[in-house]
Enzyme design. Structure first.
Site, PDB file in Angstrom:
ATOM      1  N   TYR A 153     -63.394  47.945  14.795  1.00 35.84           N
ATOM      2  CA  TYR A 153     -63.719  48.333  16.168  1.00 35.84           C
ATOM      3  C   TYR A 153     -64.013  47.058  16.942  1.00 35.84           C
ATOM      4  O   TYR A 153     -64.741  46.183  16.471  1.00 35.84           O
ATOM      5  CB  TYR A 153     -64.950  49.247  16.183  1.00 35.84           C
ATOM      6  CG  TYR A 153     -65.336  49.717  17.573  1.00 35.84           C
ATOM      7  CD1 TYR A 153     -64.516  50.596  18.286  1.00 35.84           C
ATOM      8  CD2 TYR A 153     -66.509  49.276  18.175  1.00 35.84           C
ATOM      9  CE1 TYR A 153     -64.876  51.022  19.553  1.00 35.84           C
ATOM     10  CE2 TYR A 153     -66.874  49.713  19.449  1.00 35.84           C
ATOM     11  CZ  TYR A 153     -66.045  50.580  20.133  1.00 35.84           C
ATOM     12  OH  TYR A 153     -66.397  51.007  21.393  1.00 35.84           O
ATOM     13  N   ASP A 235     -64.967  38.675  15.479  1.00 37.35           N
ATOM     14  CA  ASP A 235     -65.785  39.600  16.256  1.00 37.35           C
ATOM     15  C   ASP A 235     -67.088  39.806  15.482  1.00 37.35           C
ATOM     16  O   ASP A 235     -67.154  40.602  14.548  1.00 37.35           O
ATOM     17  CB  ASP A 235     -65.047  40.924  16.463  1.00 37.35           C
ATOM     18  CG  ASP A 235     -65.866  41.904  17.307  1.00 37.35           C
ATOM     19  OD1 ASP A 235     -67.082  41.658  17.493  1.00 37.35           O
ATOM     20  OD2 ASP A 235     -65.298  42.910  17.754  1.00 37.35           O
ATOM     21  N   LYS A 263     -74.833  43.062  20.844  1.00 39.74           N
ATOM     22  CA  LYS A 263     -75.917  43.737  20.131  1.00 39.74           C
ATOM     23  C   LYS A 263     -77.176  42.859  20.001  1.00 39.74           C
ATOM     24  O   LYS A 263     -77.919  42.744  20.952  1.00 39.74           O
ATOM     25  CB  LYS A 263     -75.386  44.276  18.810  1.00 39.74           C
ATOM     26  CG  LYS A 263     -74.241  45.281  19.094  1.00 39.74           C
ATOM     27  CD  LYS A 263     -73.894  46.248  18.015  1.00 39.74           C
ATOM     28  CE  LYS A 263     -72.988  47.345  18.562  1.00 39.74           C
ATOM     29  NZ  LYS A 263     -71.586  47.261  18.211  1.00 39.74           N
TER      30      LYS A 263
END
Ligand SMILES: *Cc1c(COP(=O)(O)O)cnc(C)c1O
Length: 409
Positions: A153, A235, A263
């Protein structure tokens, strides 16, 4: 575990009708699809507040939280130092759309932790960070295609949503998807297709359960990138400051060209960042011709929370303890599953873990049983769960007990 009807909690949440009310005013009742409990059934919890390892819903129930805003809250909810810093920052104004000293301070902290990042740019989300990194890679290489891994993702930008309606085929054709850990497939494409600008990889997959990179996989991607003039993008939106203070690149010792963060770096507020090699990053406007921008990028509130969180992580170095707590929890759950003869599996690294069952239908029941016992897991078997510094031994013991009860059903 036998199939059964609604748990007490599901009945309660349906009774309050919060979700059906939300659905009247918000598309699908949620502002991000995974929150809807579609993967586990029932109505989602409506959260009123969080403190430490716990969240409290609108009906006043307490839950030990292992979702932690999808891993962002490594220090738990409302860490007192973060709250204090935010109060002070709020008094000085929330956004200027002009540079502040704190942005440099945060970028410097990031650079020190992840030395592959010569220069960075702060964004408002991980999605924006990934979009920026991919555009920078394309602008730098003057090539178009991206290689990504099938179950990974990378946020909700067009080029990563091969299965979503609303994305033109003309966009999709530039994204090539290969299985995770299959470096031979990557190499095969890179050899044939000279239009590959970037390889983007989650150095540990955190959105398809927890999937670890095979020995040598990341190094192989580095080699392929070097050989064919491809930009390697890690990522690290989940893994950055999570699997170690230096991220997955520090843990596995692989140098990447560009890194995406999110995050944890916002200290619980919206934030993302991307950065890497100066010769690539200098292609961004205003120095170069790759456009990337944001009104609230680097806003003083998120930045202040981020600085505070990263400094705490740097000074307290909680990573070993986090890993031990995660191991204690996971070993405890596996033990009670064995005792109950349930085929339950856990993948974990550092403070990141998943829980899956051979019989995939069991996750829903397990999830709701835990909810009934006051434990909140990420509401999907495909999503990771996280440990925070705020989780206590008592929380862990209570969670194992709740798991035993669930598995006994
Ligand atoms: C969460 C996530 C993103 C997207 O970040 P948002 O802040 O939700 O836009 C991108 N990549 C990975 C690996 C993520 O886990």
């Amino acid at each position: 575990m036998a199939q059964k009807s609604l748990t007490k909690y599901e009945v309660l949440s349906t009774k309050y009708g919060l979700f059906s009310d939300a659905k009247k005013y918000i598309a699908g009742g949620v502002n991000s699809p995974i929150r809807s409990f579609k993967a586990v059934g029932g109505d989602p919890l409506f959260i009123k507040r969080g403190r430490g390892s716990k969240i409290y819903d609108e009906s006043g129930r307490e839950f030990i939280d292992y979702c932690l805003s999808w891993g962002a809250l490594i220090l738990g909810h409302s860490h007192p130092d973060v709250v204090e810093a935010l109060k002070e920052a709020l008094g000085r104004g929330t956004s200027f759309g002009a540079p502040t000293l704190q942005e440099t301070e945060l970028a410097k902290l990031i650079q020190e932790a992840l030395p592959s990042i010569d220069s960075a740019r702060l964004t408002n989300s991980g999605t924006e960070a990934v979009m920026g990194a991919v555009r920078a890679a394309r602008g730098f290489t003057k090539k178009n295609k991206i290689i990504r891994f099938a179950d990974s993702y990378h946020g909700s930008a067009d080029c990563f949503l091969g299965t979503s309606a609303g994305v033109p085929e003309d966009f999709k054709k530039h994204t090539l998807s290969v299985p995770y850990n299959d470096s031979a497939a990557v190499s095969g494409i890179a050899k044939k297709d000279r239009d590959v600008a970037a390889i983007i990889v989650e150095p540990v997959e955190g959105n398809a359960g927890v999937v670890l990179p095979k020995e040598g996989f990341l190094k192989k991607l580095r080699e392929i990138s070097d050989k064919y003039g491809i930009v390697l993008i890690f990522d690290e939106v989940i893994t950055g400051f999570r699997v170690s203070y230096g991220g997955a690149q520090g843990l596995f010792g692989v140098k990447t060209d560009l890194t995406c963060l999110g995050k944890i770096i916002g200290g619980g507020l919206p934030m993302g960042a991307f950065g890497g090699r100066r010769d690539i990053m200098k292609h961004l406007a205003p120095e170069g011709s790759v456009y990337q921008a944001g009104t609230f990028s680097g806003n003083p509130i998120s930045v202040r929370a981020g600085i505070t969180a990263l400094k705490i992580l740097k000074e307290t170095d909680p990573y070993k303890t986090l890993e031990e707590k995660t191991k204690t929890l996971c070993d405890g759950i596996i033990k009670v599953a064995r005792r109950r003869d349930v085929d339950l599996r856990i993948n974990r690294i550092a403070s990141l873990f998943d829980i899956s069952f051979k019989d995939t239908g069991l996750f829903k029941i397990f999830f709701h049983s835990l909810l009934g016992s006051g434990v909140y897991l990420s509401p999907s078997p495909l999503e990771s769960n996280f440990m925070s510094t705020a989780h206590t031994d008592e929380d862990i013991a209570k969670t194992i007990k709740a798991a035993e009860k669930a598995l006994g059903r």
